[in-house]
Design an enzyme around this catalytic site. Structure first.
Site, PDB file in Angstrom:
ATOM      1  N   CYS A   1     -81.683  -4.830  -5.268  1.00  0.00           N
ATOM      2  CA  CYS A   1     -82.413  -3.978  -6.225  1.00  0.00           C
ATOM      3  C   CYS A   1     -83.727  -3.430  -5.681  1.00  0.00           C
ATOM      4  O   CYS A   1     -84.333  -2.566  -6.307  1.00  0.00           O
ATOM      5  CB  CYS A   1     -82.691  -4.755  -7.501  1.00  0.00           C
ATOM      6  SG  CYS A   1     -81.244  -5.572  -8.108  1.00  0.00           S
TER       7      CYS A   1
ATOM      8  N   HIS B   1     -88.376  -2.056 -11.683  1.00  0.00           N
ATOM      9  CA  HIS B   1     -86.921  -2.253 -11.658  1.00  0.00           C
ATOM     10  C   HIS B   1     -86.468  -2.606 -13.075  1.00  0.00           C
ATOM     11  O   HIS B   1     -87.054  -3.450 -13.737  1.00  0.00           O
ATOM     12  CB  HIS B   1     -86.577  -3.375 -10.678  1.00  0.00           C
ATOM     13  CG  HIS B   1     -85.146  -3.772 -10.704  1.00  0.00           C
ATOM     14  ND1 HIS B   1     -84.120  -2.851 -10.794  1.00  0.00           N
ATOM     15  CD2 HIS B   1     -84.539  -4.990 -10.649  1.00  0.00           C
ATOM     16  CE1 HIS B   1     -82.966  -3.495 -10.794  1.00  0.00           C
ATOM     17  NE2 HIS B   1     -83.192  -4.793 -10.715  1.00  0.00           N
TER      18      HIS B   1
ATOM     19  N   ASN C   1     -79.005  -2.506 -15.810  1.00  0.00           N
ATOM     20  CA  ASN C   1     -79.520  -2.717 -14.460  1.00  0.00           C
ATOM     21  C   ASN C   1     -78.576  -2.075 -13.443  1.00  0.00           C
ATOM     22  O   ASN C   1     -77.455  -2.531 -13.268  1.00  0.00           O
ATOM     23  CB  ASN C   1     -79.636  -4.232 -14.227  1.00  0.00           C
ATOM     24  CG  ASN C   1     -80.084  -4.587 -12.824  1.00  0.00           C
ATOM     25  OD1 ASN C   1     -80.200  -3.726 -11.958  1.00  0.00           O
ATOM     26  ND2 ASN C   1     -80.338  -5.860 -12.599  1.00  0.00           N
TER      27      ASN C   1
HETATM   28  N1  ACO Z   1     -74.049 -13.128 -25.171  1.00  0.00           N
HETATM   29  C1  ACO Z   1     -74.244 -14.176 -26.004  1.00  0.00           C
HETATM   30  N2  ACO Z   1     -74.707 -15.365 -25.581  1.00  0.00           N
HETATM   31  C2  ACO Z   1     -74.975 -15.498 -24.271  1.00  0.00           C
HETATM   32  C3  ACO Z   1     -74.792 -14.451 -23.350  1.00  0.00           C
HETATM   33  C4  ACO Z   1     -74.307 -13.229 -23.850  1.00  0.00           C
HETATM   34  N3  ACO Z   1     -74.097 -12.167 -23.059  1.00  0.00           N
HETATM   35  N4  ACO Z   1     -75.153 -14.887 -22.122  1.00  0.00           N
HETATM   36  C5  ACO Z   1     -75.559 -16.159 -22.264  1.00  0.00           C
HETATM   37  N5  ACO Z   1     -75.443 -16.540 -23.561  1.00  0.00           N
HETATM   38  C6  ACO Z   1     -75.772 -17.813 -24.158  1.00  0.00           C
HETATM   39  C7  ACO Z   1     -75.647 -18.965 -23.188  1.00  0.00           C
HETATM   40  O1  ACO Z   1     -74.301 -19.431 -23.148  1.00  0.00           O
HETATM   41  C8  ACO Z   1     -76.572 -19.975 -23.797  1.00  0.00           C
HETATM   42  O2  ACO Z   1     -75.927 -20.610 -24.868  1.00  0.00           O
HETATM   43  P1  ACO Z   1     -76.139 -22.194 -25.132  1.00  0.00           P
HETATM   44  O3  ACO Z   1     -77.613 -22.329 -25.425  1.00  0.00           O
HETATM   45  O4  ACO Z   1     -75.266 -22.432 -26.304  1.00  0.00           O
HETATM   46  O5  ACO Z   1     -75.739 -22.852 -23.871  1.00  0.00           O
HETATM   47  C9  ACO Z   1     -77.697 -19.113 -24.391  1.00  0.00           C
HETATM   48  O6  ACO Z   1     -77.148 -17.795 -24.526  1.00  0.00           O
HETATM   49  C10 ACO Z   1     -78.928 -19.045 -23.535  1.00  0.00           C
HETATM   50  O7  ACO Z   1     -78.519 -18.734 -22.209  1.00  0.00           O
HETATM   51  P2  ACO Z   1     -79.578 -18.590 -21.040  1.00  0.00           P
HETATM   52  O8  ACO Z   1     -78.844 -18.283 -19.761  1.00  0.00           O
HETATM   53  O9  ACO Z   1     -80.507 -19.755 -21.058  1.00  0.00           O
HETATM   54  O10 ACO Z   1     -80.348 -17.297 -21.535  1.00  0.00           O
HETATM   55  P3  ACO Z   1     -81.717 -16.739 -21.028  1.00  0.00           P
HETATM   56  O11 ACO Z   1     -82.625 -16.647 -22.155  1.00  0.00           O
HETATM   57  O12 ACO Z   1     -82.163 -17.418 -19.763  1.00  0.00           O
HETATM   58  O13 ACO Z   1     -81.328 -15.264 -20.624  1.00  0.00           O
HETATM   59  C11 ACO Z   1     -80.777 -13.856 -18.761  1.00  0.00           C
HETATM   60  C12 ACO Z   1     -80.348 -15.032 -19.622  1.00  0.00           C
HETATM   61  C13 ACO Z   1     -80.892 -12.613 -19.622  1.00  0.00           C
HETATM   62  C14 ACO Z   1     -79.695 -13.601 -17.700  1.00  0.00           C
HETATM   63  C15 ACO Z   1     -82.140 -14.185 -18.113  1.00  0.00           C
HETATM   64  O14 ACO Z   1     -82.095 -15.446 -17.483  1.00  0.00           O
HETATM   65  C16 ACO Z   1     -82.545 -13.159 -17.097  1.00  0.00           C
HETATM   66  O15 ACO Z   1     -82.850 -12.034 -17.447  1.00  0.00           O
HETATM   67  N6  ACO Z   1     -82.604 -13.503 -15.805  1.00  0.00           N
HETATM   68  C17 ACO Z   1     -82.926 -12.561 -14.768  1.00  0.00           C
HETATM   69  C18 ACO Z   1     -81.708 -11.776 -14.508  1.00  0.00           C
HETATM   70  C19 ACO Z   1     -81.939 -10.587 -13.640  1.00  0.00           C
HETATM   71  O16 ACO Z   1     -82.915  -9.896 -13.744  1.00  0.00           O
HETATM   72  N7  ACO Z   1     -80.976 -10.370 -12.784  1.00  0.00           N
HETATM   73  C20 ACO Z   1     -80.894  -9.276 -11.962  1.00  0.00           C
HETATM   74  C21 ACO Z   1     -81.956  -9.254 -10.918  1.00  0.00           C
HETATM   75  S1  ACO Z   1     -81.464  -8.717  -9.403  1.00  0.00           S
HETATM   76  C22 ACO Z   1     -80.502  -7.467  -9.617  1.00  0.00           C
HETATM   77  O17 ACO Z   1     -80.927  -6.592 -10.298  1.00  0.00           O
HETATM   78  C23 ACO Z   1     -79.100  -7.393  -9.031  1.00  0.00           C
END
Ligand code: ACO
Length: 342
Positions: A122, A269, A299
């Site tokens: 990215c 980004h 993204n």
């Molecule tokens: N829909 C519904 N529920 C979901 C989803 C979804 N799409 N995805 C995860 N959940 C659930 C999980 O199962 C979990 O449930 P549980 O508590 O019952 O176990 C709950 O939601 C919380 O999950 P987390 O993974 O802890 O959610 P978090 O608040 O950390 O958010 C996220 C996840 C959005 C991916 C976050 O960690 C994030 O933004 N990370 C950075 C990601 C990023 O920027 N990546 C790309 C960068 S590099 C590039 O661009 C290629």
């Protein structure tokens, strides 16, 4: 000499998929996606579309914009390109054989231009800007570099993994970087002022396409249940992203002796609105300084910053003389930022 972004362009696949539509095939919902990421929809490529074709469409937009601006024909602008760089992790062919940039060169009919690919996930646009300016600086014969960031992330997305598939989209954007006689520092300075580029390879496993490369190739006869796809430790990437964005914005301002109030826009980004908002809070950034469009495109990896740049540029949100900052992070893990006088 200054290294200025002379024109921009973008291209998106025709099909827009909303969170609601995605929820029909994946166990997710609009409320979760919006509240956790700020994403509302994404554009997904039809199966027959190649990355190089989308990249060439974005490039033609930038070429047309420069032609209109200078009064030259599009053919002349194309003939004046010295180098084509494609930043992508989803090039047409494995390992970049042949490089997607060469395929784009052929599609554009820019035979005189040299071409190569970069893979910085990215952060591709920011690395690409610094590379483009460096090439223009060292080669007296070079005048224009076409930088294209183009991604078909849908082709390396695991559509059964709700923790990643809701985040990504397809798209491409281009910028023509031109060497001009304007100064790059002091009174009347223009173009690229400064880049910060960084990497932390210890976090490589936090965002990875594990199979299909030379480390873990598919073997003859092996039963493959999933094609190569992105696996991500979301929490680890989140923490890295907030820290690297915050530190990069701060360092860029300090190194150029600027205040955030000197900036017209920060284009980050577009991975997740919460990441950007956390950095905004830590740095007490003004309300409207961040340009966000992940609600529309999700993204798109390397393409996300230049898509936003092209949108802001075409909407007249950036005026000549404005100082604009780009800041990003991604797989690698990599990060970077750039300051540009428009
Ligand atoms: N829909 C519904 N529920 C979901 C989803 C979804 N799409 N995805 C995860 N959940 C659930 C999980 O199962 C979990 O449930 P549980 O508590 O019952 O176990 C709950 O939601 C919380 O999950 P987390 O993974 O802890 O959610 P978090 O608040 O950390 O958010 C996220 C996840 C959005 C991916 C976050 O960690 C994030 O933004 N990370 C950075 C990601 C990023 O920027 N990546 C790309 C960068 S590099 C590039 O661009 C290629």
């Amino acid at each position: 000499m200054a290294y200025e972004i002379a024109a921009t362009g973008r291209a998106l696949p025709a099909r827009r998929v909303t969170n609601e539509e995605l929820s029909q095939t994946v166990d997710t919902n609009d409320e979760w996606i919006r509240s956790h990421t700020g994403i509302g929809s994404r554009y997904l490529a039809e199966p027959e579309l190649a990355n190089s074709e989308l990249a060439a469409r974005a490039a033609r937009q930038a070429i047309a914009q420069l032609a209109e601006k200078t009064g030259a024909s599009e053919e002349d602008v194309t003939a004046g390109l010295d180098m084509i760089i494609v930043a992508s992790v989803t090039g047409d062919y494995l390992g970049g054989v042949p490089p997607t940039s060469c395929l784009v060169q052929n599609l554009l009919g820019a035979r005189q231009a040299a071409a190569f690919d970069i893979q910085v996930c990215c952060t591709g646009f920011i690395y690409g800007l610094e590379i483009a300016a460096g090439l223009l600086a060292v080669n007296p014969g070079y005048k224009k570099v076409l930088l294209i960031c183009s991604e078909l992330l849908s082709r390396i997305t695991d559509w059964t993994d709700r923790s990643t598939c809701v985040l990504f989209g397809d798209g491409a954007a281009a910028a023509i970087i031109e060497k001009t006689t304007a100064p790059s520092s002091g009174e009347g300075k223009r173009g690229l002022l400064r880049c910060i580029l960084g990497a932390d390879g210890s976090g490589g496993g936090n965002l990875i396409v594990r199979r299909g490369g030379s480390r873990f190739p598919y073997k003859p006869g092996e039963i493959v249940d999933k094609p190569p796809h992105i696996e991500m430790d979301g929490r680890a990437v989140y923490n890295f992203a907030v820290k690297s964005i915050t530190e990069t914005i701060k360092a860029l301002l300090e190194q150029e002796n600027l205040s955030v109030h000197d900036l017209a826009l920060i284009i980050p980004h577009q991975a997740n609105a919460r990441i950007v908002q956390a950095a905004q809070k830590r740095l007490a950034l003004p309300e409207n300084i961040l340009y966000l469009n992940m609600s529309e495109y999700a993204n798109t990896s390397a393409a996300s910053i230049p898509i936003a740049l092209d949108e802001a540029n075409r909407a007249g949100k950036i005026k000549r003389g404005d100082i604009v900052m780009f800041v990003g992070f991604g797989g690698g893990l990599t990060y970077g930022g750039a300051l540009v006088v428009w």
